[in-house]
Scaffold this motif. Structure first.
Motif, PDB file in Angstrom:
ATOM      1  N   CYS A  72      29.145  28.713  14.983  1.00 54.23           N
ATOM      2  CA  CYS A  72      30.717  29.276  14.597  1.00 54.23           C
ATOM      3  C   CYS A  72      30.693  29.777  13.176  1.00 54.23           C
ATOM      4  O   CYS A  72      29.655  29.791  12.435  1.00 54.23           O
ATOM      5  N   LEU A  74      32.656  29.924   9.534  1.00 50.47           N
ATOM      6  CA  LEU A  74      33.673  29.346   8.488  1.00 50.47           C
ATOM      7  C   LEU A  74      34.275  30.631   7.464  1.00 50.47           C
ATOM      8  O   LEU A  74      33.000  30.821   6.606  1.00 50.47           O
ATOM      9  N   TYR A 114      36.636  29.218  11.804  1.00 51.02           N
ATOM     10  CA  TYR A 114      37.414  28.297  11.141  1.00 51.02           C
ATOM     11  C   TYR A 114      37.781  28.772   9.791  1.00 51.02           C
ATOM     12  O   TYR A 114      36.940  29.091   9.088  1.00 51.02           O
ATOM     13  N   SER A 133      45.049  28.351  10.129  1.00 48.04           N
ATOM     14  CA  SER A 133      44.049  28.481   9.328  1.00 48.04           C
ATOM     15  C   SER A 133      44.235  27.060   8.315  1.00 48.04           C
ATOM     16  O   SER A 133      45.404  26.300   8.454  1.00 48.04           O
ATOM     17  N   LYS A 134      43.270  26.793   7.501  1.00 45.30           N
ATOM     18  CA  LYS A 134      43.385  25.490   6.773  1.00 45.30           C
ATOM     19  C   LYS A 134      43.646  25.942   5.076  1.00 45.30           C
ATOM     20  O   LYS A 134      42.946  26.705   4.640  1.00 45.30           O
ATOM     21  N   LEU A 162      38.888  18.768   7.638  1.00 44.23           N
ATOM     22  CA  LEU A 162      38.403  19.728   7.822  1.00 44.23           C
ATOM     23  C   LEU A 162      37.008  19.644   8.640  1.00 44.23           C
ATOM     24  O   LEU A 162      36.903  20.567   9.703  1.00 44.23           O
ATOM     25  N   GLU A 165      37.422  18.565  12.253  1.00 44.97           N
ATOM     26  CA  GLU A 165      37.942  19.813  13.271  1.00 44.97           C
ATOM     27  C   GLU A 165      36.700  20.744  13.570  1.00 44.97           C
ATOM     28  O   GLU A 165      36.520  21.187  14.444  1.00 44.97           O
ATOM     29  N   LEU A 166      35.854  20.849  12.273  1.00 49.82           N
ATOM     30  CA  LEU A 166      34.671  21.792  12.363  1.00 49.82           C
ATOM     31  C   LEU A 166      33.980  21.086  13.448  1.00 49.82           C
ATOM     32  O   LEU A 166      33.128  21.933  14.153  1.00 49.82           O
ATOM     33  N   MET A 169      34.794  22.055  16.878  1.00 54.15           N
ATOM     34  CA  MET A 169      34.347  23.335  17.283  1.00 54.15           C
ATOM     35  C   MET A 169      33.074  23.687  17.390  1.00 54.15           C
ATOM     36  O   MET A 169      32.449  24.389  18.417  1.00 54.15           O
TER      37      MET A 169
END
Length: 199
Positions: A72, A74, A114, A133-134, A162, A165-166, A169
């Motif tokens: 993924c 970031l 992310y 988004s964060k 974060l 959540e990551l 993902m």
């Protein structure tokens, strides 16, 4: 040719102050410390950030390979991010992967990107504006002394959220394939004469 992922996370960010300093001084160290606590014992997370490219390696080729073999992305968003053809290529590469997989849709809203907002938000492209988004704008101070403030403790708490959540993902990422990668239309002979991502 790779036959599996080499990295869990590819960090995409603009190599220009203050974003680059913030990523190096604060964001990446906290992410690197906290993400392992959110992962299964048998899975130590692997993070790609481009200051780890070895001397003598082909810089564009290494970026393409790292992006292709990352689960993924970031992305650290600011107006400068969307002015960079390299950052755009990284983001668009992962958007294309999501499209191939049918991710990021109304029926399957989970994605592989992310986004972290470093600055602004109003001047982002519509596609970015419509993506959850964060928001870390209130902690976007890049000076090393920021680590000594109470606000840094609050940033660390946000990074813990974060990372949780990551990790989800990363866990949801599909099995590796030979993913497409968007390459900026630049003359690679001149890339070595310019600083990375200041094109």
């Amino acid at each position: 040719m790779a036959e599996d992922y080499l990295y869990d996370v590819f960090i995409s960010y603009r190599h220009r102050a203050p974003v680059a300093d913030w990523v190096k001084n604060h964001f990446f160290p906290l992410l690197d410390q906290r993400l392992p606590d959110c992962m299964p014992i048998e899975h130590a997370p692997r993070i790609f950030i481009d200051w780890e490219i070895e001397t003598g390696a082909s810089w564009p080729a290494k970026l393409r390979q790292a992006l292709k073999t990352s689960r993924c992305l970031l992305a650290v968003w600011s107006p400068e991010y969307f002015r960079s053809m390299w950052c755009q290529a990284e983001w668009q590469s992962m958007l294309q992967r999501q499209q191939v997989l049918g991710l990021g849709t109304e029926t399957n809203p989970h994605g592989l990107i992310y986004p972290v907002v470093f600055a602004d938000g109003e001047h982002f492209p519509p596609e970015a504006k419509s993506t959850q988004s964060k928001d870390l704008r209130q902690w976007n101070l890049s000076a090393p002394v920021f680590r000594e403030t109470k606000d840094f403790v609050d940033l660390e708490k946000e990074i813990q959220v974060l990372c949780a959540e990551l990790a989800k993902m990363i866990h949801r990422a599909p099995d590796w394939q030979d993913w497409p990668v968007v390459t900026p239309a630049v003359d690679e002979k001149n890339v070595a004469m310019k600083l990375p991502r200041l094109l």
